[in-house]
Write an enzyme that holds these catalytic residues in place. Structure first.
Site, PDB file in Angstrom:
ATOM      1  N   TYR A   1      -8.708   7.304  -8.198  1.00 31.90           N
ATOM      2  CA  TYR A   1      -8.268   6.901  -9.347  1.00 31.90           C
ATOM      3  C   TYR A   1      -9.130   6.614 -10.624  1.00 31.90           C
ATOM      4  O   TYR A   1      -8.973   7.183 -11.760  1.00 31.90           O
ATOM      5  CB  TYR A   1      -7.552   5.483  -9.100  1.00 31.90           C
ATOM      6  CG  TYR A   1      -6.611   5.097 -10.317  1.00 31.90           C
ATOM      7  CD1 TYR A   1      -5.174   5.485 -10.376  1.00 31.90           C
ATOM      8  CD2 TYR A   1      -7.310   3.985 -11.172  1.00 31.90           C
ATOM      9  CE1 TYR A   1      -4.508   4.894 -11.326  1.00 31.90           C
ATOM     10  CE2 TYR A   1      -6.301   3.565 -12.190  1.00 31.90           C
ATOM     11  CZ  TYR A   1      -5.095   4.122 -12.223  1.00 31.90           C
ATOM     12  OH  TYR A   1      -4.196   3.331 -13.559  1.00 31.90           O
TER      13      TYR A   1
ATOM     14  N   ASP B   1       2.197  -1.194 -14.082  1.00 31.95           N
ATOM     15  CA  ASP B   1       2.971  -1.954 -13.004  1.00 31.95           C
ATOM     16  C   ASP B   1       3.276  -3.351 -13.557  1.00 31.95           C
ATOM     17  O   ASP B   1       4.311  -3.959 -12.984  1.00 31.95           O
ATOM     18  CB  ASP B   1       2.051  -2.050 -11.733  1.00 31.95           C
ATOM     19  CG  ASP B   1       1.487  -0.538 -11.234  1.00 31.95           C
ATOM     20  OD1 ASP B   1       2.117   0.167 -11.887  1.00 31.95           O
ATOM     21  OD2 ASP B   1       0.570  -0.757 -10.813  1.00 31.95           O
TER      22      ASP B   1
ATOM     23  N   GLY C   1       0.875  -1.129   0.145  1.00 29.85           N
ATOM     24  CA  GLY C   1       0.003  -0.062  -0.084  1.00 29.85           C
ATOM     25  C   GLY C   1       0.750   1.265   0.034  1.00 29.85           C
ATOM     26  O   GLY C   1       0.116   2.392   0.326  1.00 29.85           O
ATOM     27  N   ALA C   2       2.067   0.905  -0.365  1.00 26.51           N
ATOM     28  CA  ALA C   2       2.971   2.141  -0.360  1.00 26.51           C
ATOM     29  C   ALA C   2       3.184   3.001  -1.768  1.00 26.51           C
ATOM     30  O   ALA C   2       4.119   3.707  -2.256  1.00 26.51           O
ATOM     31  CB  ALA C   2       4.355   1.813   0.159  1.00 26.51           C
ATOM     32  N   GLY C   3       2.324   2.394  -3.016  1.00 30.25           N
ATOM     33  CA  GLY C   3       2.426   2.994  -4.065  1.00 30.25           C
ATOM     34  C   GLY C   3       3.511   2.381  -4.779  1.00 30.25           C
ATOM     35  O   GLY C   3       3.998   2.923  -5.962  1.00 30.25           O
TER      36      GLY C   3
END
Ligand code: GLA
Length: 362
Positions: A203, A154, A104-106
């Site tokens: 988003y 990603d 969850g830290a990108g």
């Protein structure tokens, strides 16, 4: 009877520049980092997944049913979509997951996990899938099973990255090329401690606003010029106008950054990175007060070429490009940040790493 076990390592990713461009058919410039999800597969008579980080075990079968446990859906969704693609059942495994990649830290912990699972099974079962295909299946699983309407950056980065290189992806054609990072300055990741949640964040709203821009202008982003956006400002409305301007300018910044990397003009790279942040803050409006506080303070440091938020936004991490080690200065900023927001930030230097692969031990 011998039970076979197989271990794989799947990286997290950073993005040097090109934010919110992938789902608009644009350019992105990510890289894998030396922070990983480790996956150990053991033959079993049922599917089960254990995560060390959460100390949680979930048993599941492979069908289209969502599990109540959000985390289990990443594992199950990846296998379900792989099964759909290869059109045959996958034999069951116990999958043990541990990680040095913050969740969850990108930094794409979800793509790291899902690409890792699909890659691992395709190797163990000799399914003969190439890395692009693996990225595409993971992308479909994240969109359809997990329900996050993300772009392809990603999954491509986790699957295709090469050590000491950035990966230029053209999201219109799906073509990619490596950009050597030889001589690139130090990269530090600052984790703001503000959890970014793609599924519940703005988003999807941003995606819809961008889609609206192409609808109104009647063409795809790659054909849209800044002049056209200006001339249509009224029709677009202020928010859609700002989103569109960001996308067109950010695409150009990716190309300019590649030119600057090739010339080893690190100050130019840093300036583009700073401009990208300004645009994400003011035009795309996906930054937060906490992130802006950190970015402003870091960009004021003498040895920093440039810093900006990375990923979807609304929290997450910051990439810092610097001439020298700035740990001491970051420690001071960490104290001020704690004082201002009551949140703990973390930072760590990273190296550009390779995409997902099999390992024997770690
Ligand atoms: C998230 C998504 C990516 C990309 C970025 C924004 O990380 O998963 O596909 O859209 O946000 O650049």
């Amino acid at each position: 009877m011998i039970t076979l076990t197989y271990t794989f390592r799947s990286p997290g990713r950073i993005n040097l520049i090109g934010e919110h461009t992938d789902y608009n058919g644009g350019y992105v410039l990510p890289a894998a980092i030396d922070r990983y999800t480790y996956l150990t597969f053991q033959e079993s008579d049922h599917f089960e997944s254990y995560t060390h980080d959460l100390n949680k075990s979930v048993k599941f079968s492979i069908d289209g049913q969502r599990e109540r446990d959000t985390w289990a859906n990443y594992v199950k969704g990846a296998i379900f979509h792989l099964t759909k693609y290869v059109k045959k059942p996958i034999r069951p495994f116990k999958i043990d997951v541990s990680s040095t990649l913050p969740i969850g830290a990108g930094l794409s912990s979800s793509a790291s996990l899902m690409v890792g699972i699909i890659y691992a099974i395709s190797k163990i079962e000799r399914l003969d899938l190439d890395r692009e295909r693996i990225a595409q299946i993971a992308h479909e699983a994240e969109n359809e099973f997990v329900g996050v309407n993300c772009g392809i950056m990603d999954q491509y980065a986790v699957a295709l990255a090469k050590k000491d290189n950035f990966l230029l992806i053209d999201a219109t054609s799906g073509l990619y090329e490596y950009v050597s990072a030889t001589g690139f300055p130090k990269i530090t990741i600052v984790d703001s401690g503000v959890k970014h949640e793609l599924a519940s964040g703005g988003y999807n709203t941003r995606r819809n606003e961008c889609a609206r821009a192409t609808e109104i202008m009647g063409m795809q982003f790659r054909e849209i010029t800044l002049d056209l956006i200006e001339s249509k400002r009224k029709d677009l409305g202020e928010n859609v106008y700002k989103r569109a301007k960001h996308v067109v300018e950010e695409n150009q910044r990716v190309l300019d950054t590649i030119a600057a990397i090739k010339e080893k003009d690190w100050q130019k790279v840093g300036d583009l990175v700073k401009k990208s942040h300004e645009s994400l803050k003011n035009l795309f409006e996906v930054s937060t007060d906490e992130i802006d506080f950190l970015v402003d303070r870091i960009n004021a440091l003498e040895d920093v070429y440039g810093a900006r938020m990375i990923g979807g936004g609304f929290g997450g991490s910051i990439i810092v490009i610097s001439k020298s080690d700035v740990s001491l200065q970051l420690k001071e900023i960490r104290d001020d940040y704690r004082h201002e927001f009551g949140i703990e930030m973390k930072f760590y230097p990273v190296k550009l790493s390779s995409g997902v692969r099999k390992i024997t031990h770690f």
